[in-house]
Write a protein that holds these residues in place. Structure first.
Motif, PDB file in Angstrom:
ATOM      1  N   THR A  13     -84.130 -17.222  -8.454  1.00 10.43           N
ATOM      2  CA  THR A  13     -84.078 -18.660  -8.189  1.00 10.43           C
ATOM      3  C   THR A  13     -85.225 -19.147  -7.290  1.00 10.43           C
ATOM      4  O   THR A  13     -85.616 -20.306  -7.416  1.00 10.43           O
ATOM      5  N   PRO A  14     -85.805 -18.327  -6.388  1.00  4.64           N
ATOM      6  CA  PRO A  14     -86.972 -18.812  -5.644  1.00  4.64           C
ATOM      7  C   PRO A  14     -88.156 -19.152  -6.545  1.00  4.64           C
ATOM      8  O   PRO A  14     -88.957 -20.034  -6.203  1.00  4.64           O
ATOM      9  N   LEU A  42     -77.651 -18.633  -8.212  1.00  2.60           N
ATOM     10  CA  LEU A  42     -78.084 -19.452  -7.082  1.00  2.60           C
ATOM     11  C   LEU A  42     -77.128 -19.297  -5.905  1.00  2.60           C
ATOM     12  O   LEU A  42     -77.558 -19.156  -4.754  1.00  2.60           O
ATOM     13  N   GLU A  45     -77.792 -15.784  -4.427  1.00  5.16           N
ATOM     14  CA  GLU A  45     -79.096 -15.578  -3.781  1.00  5.16           C
ATOM     15  C   GLU A  45     -79.345 -16.511  -2.606  1.00  5.16           C
ATOM     16  O   GLU A  45     -80.158 -16.190  -1.731  1.00  5.16           O
ATOM     17  N   THR A  46     -78.665 -17.672  -2.583  1.00 11.06           N
ATOM     18  CA  THR A  46     -78.956 -18.649  -1.530  1.00 11.06           C
ATOM     19  C   THR A  46     -77.722 -19.141  -0.789  1.00 11.06           C
ATOM     20  O   THR A  46     -77.852 -19.751   0.276  1.00 11.06           O
ATOM     21  N   ILE A  48     -75.949 -21.519  -2.021  1.00 11.51           N
ATOM     22  CA  ILE A  48     -75.859 -22.924  -2.391  1.00 11.51           C
ATOM     23  C   ILE A  48     -75.048 -23.075  -3.675  1.00 11.51           C
ATOM     24  O   ILE A  48     -75.312 -22.401  -4.676  1.00 11.51           O
ATOM     25  N   GLU A  61     -81.361 -29.247  -0.843  1.00 15.45           N
ATOM     26  CA  GLU A  61     -81.136 -28.087   0.025  1.00 15.45           C
ATOM     27  C   GLU A  61     -81.800 -26.843  -0.551  1.00 15.45           C
ATOM     28  O   GLU A  61     -82.388 -26.037   0.189  1.00 15.45           O
ATOM     29  N   TRP A  62     -81.737 -26.680  -1.864  1.00 14.46           N
ATOM     30  CA  TRP A  62     -82.334 -25.521  -2.530  1.00 14.46           C
ATOM     31  C   TRP A  62     -83.852 -25.524  -2.386  1.00 14.46           C
ATOM     32  O   TRP A  62     -84.459 -24.512  -2.011  1.00 14.46           O
ATOM     33  N   ARG A  65     -85.472 -24.549   0.950  1.00 15.30           N
ATOM     34  CA  ARG A  65     -85.286 -23.173   1.413  1.00 15.30           C
ATOM     35  C   ARG A  65     -86.467 -22.303   1.000  1.00 15.30           C
ATOM     36  O   ARG A  65     -86.952 -22.384  -0.131  1.00 15.30           O
ATOM     37  N   GLY A  69     -85.081 -17.078   2.278  1.00 14.78           N
ATOM     38  CA  GLY A  69     -83.750 -17.616   2.521  1.00 14.78           C
ATOM     39  C   GLY A  69     -83.648 -18.567   3.694  1.00 14.78           C
ATOM     40  O   GLY A  69     -82.572 -19.121   3.945  1.00 14.78           O
ATOM     41  N   PRO A  71     -83.586 -21.823   5.637  1.00 11.85           N
ATOM     42  CA  PRO A  71     -83.463 -23.251   5.308  1.00 11.85           C
ATOM     43  C   PRO A  71     -84.483 -24.087   6.063  1.00 11.85           C
ATOM     44  O   PRO A  71     -85.008 -23.685   7.104  1.00 11.85           O
TER      45      PRO A  71
END
Length: 216
Positions: A13-14, A42, A45-46, A48, A61-62, A65, A69, A71
């Motif tokens: 997801t990054p 997601l 991994e985060t 969220i 928010e995603w 980040r 990780g 924020p």
């Protein structure tokens, strides 16, 4: 016209976040499709939860980040994004008459690759990819899996034959990476290179051996 960005359930997801940030920074508009499976990834991994009813808050928010990780690493303006539910097969991107510049699938799972290669259109992500191919628009598939078996390799060849650009999520080290974000940005940059979108995400090769080594 927007770019469609499809996020499938593969780990990575990054990568998607970096591509989205760079597209928006380049002044591009984005139609976003987040698959059901990718929401689980997601969350894992985060932390969220991506919710259709609160997608702007969750996306902001995603994108804020970092790849590590942390924020609040990036500014996140999502005003250039339009979100479509993955289950909405009547959405704009499901039709060839809906104008787009093309589609980026990042990351692309092997299940997503198979669905697009076989034309299954089981959800909006796969349907939008099929439409992108049939309309001869640019499709970039950032596959994220290892090892790759023969079936997936055949599916990737089929996508290449259909005109898609297959961009494995394989970071390089010649750009002088010193942080995980650098490795993520390299892959995101190569995805955008395949799409023809300008960016400054990584240091390009200039023929200078040792140019990536840190100076002392």
């Amino acid at each position: 016209m927007p770019w469609i960005v499809g996020v499938s359930g593969a780990s990575g997801t990054p990568y998607a976040a970096a591509v989205l940030r760079a597209l928006l920074a380049a002044g591009e508009s984005v139609d976003l499709v987040v698959s059901r499976a990718s929401r689980l990834t997601l969350l894992d991994e985060t932390g969220i939860s991506f919710r259709d009813a609160h997608w702007q808050q969750d996306l902001r928010e995603w994108l804020a980040r970092g790849a590590d990780g942390k924020p609040g690493t990036f500014e996140a303006d999502v005003s250039g994004v339009r979100h479509w539910s993955a289950g909405d097969l009547a959405a704009g991107p499901s039709s060839g008459s809906y104008p787009t510049k093309g589609m980026l699938i990042v990351p692309a799972s092997t299940a997503c690759v198979a669905g697009v290669a076989l034309g299954l259109s089981k959800d909006l992500l796969q349907r939008a990819a099929s439409v992108t191919l049939k309309e001869r628009r640019r499709l970039v598939v950032a596959v994220r899996e290892t090892p790759l078996d023969g079936r997936t390799l055949r599916h990737l060849v089929a996508l290449d034959d259909a005109g898609a650009s297959v961009v494995p999520a394989s970071p390089a080290f010649y750009a002088g990476a010193t942080h995980i974000q650098d490795l993520v940005d390299f892959v995101a940059g190569r995805v955008l290179d395949a799409a023809g979108v300008g960016h400054g995400l990584y240091r390009r090769w200039r023929g200078d051996l040792g140019g990536a080594r840190p100076t002392t």
